[in-house]
Design a protein around this motif. Structure first.
Motif, short mmCIF file in Angstrom:
data_model
loop_
_atom_site.label_atom_id
_atom_site.label_comp_id
_atom_site.label_asym_id
_atom_site.label_seq_id
_atom_site.Cartn_x
_atom_site.Cartn_y
_atom_site.Cartn_z
N LEU A 254 -10.68 1.87 -9.19
CA LEU A 254 -11.99 2.11 -8.40
C LEU A 254 -12.79 3.16 -9.14
CD1 LEU A 254 -11.44 1.94 -4.71
CD2 LEU A 254 -11.69 0.01 -6.26
N VAL A 255 -12.29 4.23 -9.38
CA VAL A 255 -13.10 5.42 -10.08
C VAL A 255 -13.71 5.09 -11.48
CG1 VAL A 255 -13.04 7.69 -11.02
CG2 VAL A 255 -12.17 7.30 -8.76
N THR A 256 -12.70 4.20 -12.29
CA THR A 256 -13.14 3.67 -13.55
C THR A 256 -14.26 2.70 -13.53
OG1 THR A 256 -10.62 4.03 -14.50
CG2 THR A 256 -12.19 2.67 -15.72
N PHE B 293 0.85 -1.27 -0.11
CA PHE B 293 -0.03 0.03 -0.03
C PHE B 293 1.12 1.19 -0.01
CE2 PHE B 293 -3.81 2.41 0.95
CZ PHE B 293 -4.67 2.15 0.00
N MET C 79 -5.14 2.28 -7.09
CA MET C 79 -6.42 2.00 -6.47
C MET C 79 -7.47 3.19 -6.89
SD MET C 79 -7.65 1.48 -2.57
CE MET C 79 -7.70 3.03 -1.71
N ALA C 80 -7.03 4.43 -6.95
CA ALA C 80 -8.02 5.48 -7.61
C ALA C 80 -8.42 5.12 -8.99
CB ALA C 80 -7.15 6.78 -7.33
N LEU C 81 -7.45 4.85 -9.77
CA LEU C 81 -7.60 4.86 -11.23
C LEU C 81 -8.67 3.68 -11.30
CD1 LEU C 81 -3.62 4.83 -12.65
CD2 LEU C 81 -5.60 6.68 -12.82
N LEU D 255 -13.02 3.57 1.78
CA LEU D 255 -13.65 2.93 0.66
C LEU D 255 -15.04 2.80 0.85
CD1 LEU D 255 -11.03 0.27 -0.30
CD2 LEU D 255 -11.48 2.19 -1.39
N THR E 197 2.42 4.57 -2.31
CA THR E 197 1.73 5.86 -2.77
C THR E 197 1.13 5.31 -4.38
OG1 THR E 197 3.16 7.52 -1.54
CG2 THR E 197 1.95 8.22 -3.68
N LYS F 228 -1.85 3.47 -4.05
CA LYS F 228 -3.16 4.47 -3.82
C LYS F 228 -3.43 5.08 -5.15
CE LYS F 228 -1.80 5.24 0.97
NZ LYS F 228 -1.16 6.37 1.75
N ILE F 229 -2.52 5.34 -5.94
CA ILE F 229 -2.76 5.78 -7.26
C ILE F 229 -3.67 4.83 -8.18
CG2 ILE F 229 -1.94 6.56 -9.75
CD1 ILE F 229 0.23 8.07 -7.60
N ALA G 38 -6.21 -1.25 2.55
CA ALA G 38 -6.72 0.19 2.48
C ALA G 38 -7.76 0.57 3.57
CB ALA G 38 -7.38 0.33 0.96
#
Lengths: 116, 522
Positions: free
Chosen positions: B229-231, B217, B225-227, B288, B219, B222-223, B283
């Motif tokens: 999950l948001v997609t 986990f 994860m954002a890419l 989340l 940085t 985390k990037i 996370a």
């Protein structure tokens, strides 16, 4: 099979079959009352709906179209609808803009508070 | 012997059968249309049969793994691989097979419905080949345990879906909708590929279980994860990234709109899988969980209020699809936010069960509603509710199917929508009463919206005197989904016991998933 009739919910239970039986009984009672009818009613009378003394419009003209339904609700929320409709532009650039915006926001959120 | 073969190889066959059928469909279609219909429907029935076998296997023996190219097929880590599962592995737990059941059932209903609905259209060979490829994409997404493989199936699903949205050119409007869907999907897929590249660079692995077990986990994670999950949130149609949904669902043929619901749910599955299994151990569950809850709340409310003002029947239903996805996000989000705390056993797990139960219920009733909308458009030639009326006079069975679907989506007993919504209301109320109140208000607005559709399209005087009921194969497609709506409505415990509870337990147990692949698990 009786086990499948007891549907346990987080705070109680729900029994669809009993509900259906009660509904069928209620419908049968309603049907019986409707079937008895109004004994004072005479055939040929009370056919035309009362329309404040005017001739009632034809069924075709009286049918309310989808665009007119919930006019009051939509008018009451006029400002809300003005906003949400304004973001539904139909423009693909805006679609991607929102996606990238949320991505940027979540990147910040996850970088700051994402770890356990 | 045959039974053992099917049981052991069902994860691979579930993909292989529709894939093989897809490539042979145009060949058979050149000789005989009837043979092509039989071929496509036969392939879907066989796929559904294989999914039922896999469902039985997973329920009886637990999570199944299928390693492509390995002998035995369950050998996840070859002796000379340095402890890394290098091959493509399908990891089928109860959540995966639950989603596969949804995809196969809606796909089967859609294929049967299409036989009559698309009969007069040109290019049917391509249509059915794409339908089967779309089903391959959905099934692959939910069965695979490999990140890159997930991306490949996501692409197959997206490309086939986009092509099918534009199947009826419709003066270019459908093509525009498909173009938007394709652009959004392609950019989303690129982001997921980028995230997979990050994870592969860090952990030398593409297997979900392996990545989860090695997760530091950082940085970069985390990037990634954002890419991801948001997609996936965008692909499942959550607000404010839902704009492609009314375009795509609204302009696709009726059967494809129904199947797009299941296709979006495959992305929803991906979102939940990533939240719980891949990133779940490292996370913050609260972050989340609230990510899902907030998306769910906004989707529920904005979706239903936008639906209320629509006068295009399919666009209206598409906004409801967005709104209903909100319930699933809310239920599973509450489960995730309480995961690992005493509240999880008190109400969090029940909220997850409600959210997951709502996935299958939504696939069935929303699929049915899209099929009824397709039936109406098939007969009257317009999707504009302002131009409809009195269809109940001549389309009696379609009207009955619509009423069942509408009551179910509005959460009216005794249909399946009520059962899952009741679970969500009661459990979410314990988390935060305001969320439950909003969920109930959304249900009321949903009912109001479908009363509008019922009144506008089916009630009133006959506007189309020559309209008659749709062909039997279209009614059969609707009947399949109606069967499950009534079954899960009257016997919700049946679905909970055999489908929902095992799925929720599997999702909430990433250690079991990881150990099943990497060894040491049951």
């Amino acid at each position: 099979m009786t086990g499948f009739l007891d549907f346990s919910t987080p705070s109680g239970f729900w029994d669809p079959l009993r509900w259906i039986i009660v509904m069928i009984i209620a419908l049968l009672i309603s049907y019986y009352i409707w079937k008895r009818g109004n004994p004072k009613h005479k055939k040929g009378e009370q056919i035309k709906p009362f329309f404040s003394g005017y001739d009632a419009p034809s069924p075709e003209d009286a049918h309310i179209r989808a665009g007119n339904i919930y006019w009051g609700f939509i008018t009451a929320l006029k400002r809300y609808y003005a906003f949400v409709k304004s973001i539904h532009t139909g423009n693909i650039n805006d679609y991607i803009g929102w996606y990238v915006g949320i991505m940027a926001l979540m990147l910040i959120v996850f970088l700051l508070w994402g770890g356990a | 012997m045959m039974w053992d073969f099917l049981m052991h190889n069902s994860p691979a066959l579930i993909i292989a059968v529709p894939l093989f059928a897809a490539f042979f469909t145009p060949v058979i279609g050149r000789f005989s249309k009837k043979a092509m219909y039989a071929w496509v429907v036969g392939a879907m029935i066989f796929t559904e049969f294989l999914v039922l076998i896999l469902l039985y296997t997973v329920y009886t023996y637990g999570t199944q793994i299928y390693v492509f190219g390995a002998r035995p097929y369950s050998m996840a880590i070859p002796p000379d691989s340095g402890g890394i599962p290098v091959r493509i592995i399908f990891t089928v737990d109860s959540m995966s097979v639950f989603m596969a059941f949804i995809a196969a059932t809606v796909g089967l209903a859609g294929a049967i419905y299409s036989v009559a609905c698309e009969k007069g259209q040109s290019g049917q060979e391509k249509y059915y080949a794409l339908v089967l490829l779309m089903i391959v994409g959905m099934l692959g997404m939910v069965l695979t345990g490999d990140m890159f493989n997930f991306f490949v199936f996501l692409e197959i699903n997206s490309l086939a879906s986009a092509a099918l949205v534009s199947y009826r050119i419709n003066k270019g409007v459908s093509v525009e909708a498909a173009f938007k869907y394709a652009v959004v999907s392609a950019i989303g897929a690129l982001m997921i590929l980028f995230a997979i590249g990050i994870l592969y660079g860090e952990y030398d692995a593409l297997n979900m279980a392996m990545i989860a077990s090695r997760m530091q986990f950082t940085t970069l994670d985390k990037i990634a994860m954002a890419l991801i999950l948001v997609t996936l949130a965008m692909k499942c149609g959550s607000i404010p990234m839902h704009f492609w949904v009314p375009d795509g669902y609204g302009k696709a043929p009726g059967a494809i709109s129904a199947m797009l619901v299941a296709a979006s749910q495959a992305s929803l599955y991906g979102l939940f899988r990533m939240c719980f299994t891949v990133f779940g151990l490292a996370a913050s569950h609260i972050t989340l969980g609230y990510f899902l809850i907030i998306l769910g709340l906004i989707s529920m409310f904005v979706g239903v209020t936008m639906a209320l003002v629509q006068h295009d029947i399919k666009r209206l239903m598409a906004y409801h699809a967005v709104s209903q996805t909100g319930y699933m996000l809310l239920g599973v989000g509450v489960g995730l936010a309480t995961w690992g705390t005493p509240a999880f056993s008190q109400y969090g797990f029940a909220a997850m069960e409600g959210g997951i139960f709502h996935i299958i219920n939504h696939a069935m009733y929303k699929g049915l509603l899209f099929l009824t909308a397709g039936a109406v458009i098939y007969r009257v030639g317009t999707s504009d509710l302002n131009k409809m009326g009195g269809l109940a006079h001549s389309m009696k069975y379609t009207t009955i199917f619509f009423i069942i679907g509408a009551l179910s989506i509005a959460g009216i007993p005794p249909f399946n929508g009520y059962a899952s919504k009741l679970m969500i209301y009661e459990s979410v109320y314990q988390f935060n009463p305001l969320l439950a109140v909003i969920a109930m208000i959304v249900s009321i607005l949903t009912l109001a919206s479908f009363v509008k559709v019922f009144h506008s399209a089916f009630m009133g005087p006959k506007i189309y005197p020559d309209v008659k009921e749709v062909p039997k194969s279209m009614l059969a497609g609707m009947a399949i989904l109606t069967f499950f709506i009534i079954l899960f409505g009257i016997f919700p415990q049946l679905a909970i016991t055999y489908l929902v509870q095992p799925a929720a337990s599997a999702l909430a147990n990433p250690i079991g998933y990881i150990s099943r692949v990497l060894g040491g698990g049951p």
